[in-house]
Design a protein around this motif. Sequence first.
Motif, short mmCIF file in Angstrom:
data_model
loop_
_atom_site.label_atom_id
_atom_site.label_comp_id
_atom_site.label_asym_id
_atom_site.label_seq_id
_atom_site.Cartn_x
_atom_site.Cartn_y
_atom_site.Cartn_z
N UNK A 109 0.83 -1.21 0.00
CA UNK A 109 0.00 0.00 0.00
C UNK A 109 0.86 1.26 0.00
N UNK A 110 1.96 1.22 0.73
CA UNK A 110 2.86 2.38 0.74
C UNK A 110 3.47 2.62 -0.64
N UNK A 184 4.52 16.13 3.05
CA UNK A 184 5.44 17.04 3.73
C UNK A 184 5.97 16.43 5.02
N UNK A 185 5.20 15.55 5.64
CA UNK A 185 5.66 14.89 6.86
C UNK A 185 6.85 13.99 6.54
N UNK A 186 6.77 13.26 5.44
CA UNK A 186 7.87 12.40 5.04
C UNK A 186 9.08 13.23 4.61
N UNK A 196 13.76 5.91 3.96
CA UNK A 196 12.35 5.66 3.63
C UNK A 196 11.76 4.59 4.55
N UNK A 197 12.57 3.57 4.86
CA UNK A 197 12.08 2.52 5.74
C UNK A 197 11.85 3.04 7.15
N UNK A 198 12.77 3.87 7.64
CA UNK A 198 12.59 4.45 8.97
C UNK A 198 11.38 5.39 9.00
N UNK A 199 11.18 6.13 7.92
CA UNK A 199 10.03 7.03 7.85
C UNK A 199 8.73 6.25 7.91
N UNK A 200 8.68 5.13 7.16
CA UNK A 200 7.46 4.32 7.15
C UNK A 200 7.21 3.70 8.53
N UNK A 201 8.29 3.26 9.20
CA UNK A 201 8.13 2.58 10.47
C UNK A 201 7.85 3.54 11.62
#
Length: 294
Positions: A109-110, A184-186, A196-201
């Motif tokens: 989904x991401x 903008x949060x990412x 990107x992985x840390x942002x998603x987690x």
Amino acid sequence: MTRKAALTRAQFEDRLFGVLRWIVIAFLAVITIVPFHYMLLLSLKPIDALLLDPGSLWVSTKDLTLSTYRDVLRSTDNGGQGFFRFLINSALVSLGTVVLTLLAAVPGAYAVSRLKFFGHRQISALFLAVYLFPSTLLAVPLFVLFAKLGLSSSLVGLAIVYIAQTVPVSIYMLKNYLVTIPQSIEEAAALDGASRLQTMRKVILPLALPSLMATGLYVFMIAWNEFLFALLFLAADPANWTVSLGLAQLSNGIEVPKTVLMAGSVVLTIPVVLLFFAAERLLTEGLTSGADKS
């Protein structure tokens, strides 16, 4: 004059639809609650009281009994129906399906909601194309494949089979929520040095918790109530039966009292009902949040 007439018409429509809404709610409540009430009532009656007055919608305290639930939950070795074991099997399969589905659906989904690639606008609709094929069409090849892998009578194999049904709709549900989270949060997280992985987690998943809960509950209900694949994969091993298979066995048993059958139906229904009410707020928020496109 026209404005006054328009206001009067608007007020009339508001009142009419307000009344119709409550009529529809009352109708749906009756057709939902009354059958469940009758099922619960029959499960608390001894069989002789049921035969004397099968249409009664109440049970007296002298006739009230819980022996039907003891018969349903007691192991087959002790003369019961073994539903306690079936409940454990169903819980393991359902929870395993939820975990496997979310592990696959969250990255999918991401990717669909954030990454730009050819056809990314249409691919979410393609995920739902799996529901164009009937389950019976997928059952035979899946059974042959899992039989060769030695997973045809395994709860693990059944959970893996279920994710073929649950992952597409889970990706679709989660994607509709993730697109509402501002990029903008990412970008702020990336400026702070997050991958990107840390942002998603650390950023996306906490914000998407309501949608994750809603999706997980939906997947749990699918796995808990599913019958076709459970019958196909587990019929040869009664020790691994799920509660839906156990209930089917009760309904086909001539010697099984209908009060015991109703007790089994209540045992099948109550866990999902309790789980739904426990997570009602998160479920409603998760299902509706994806509709906000502002």
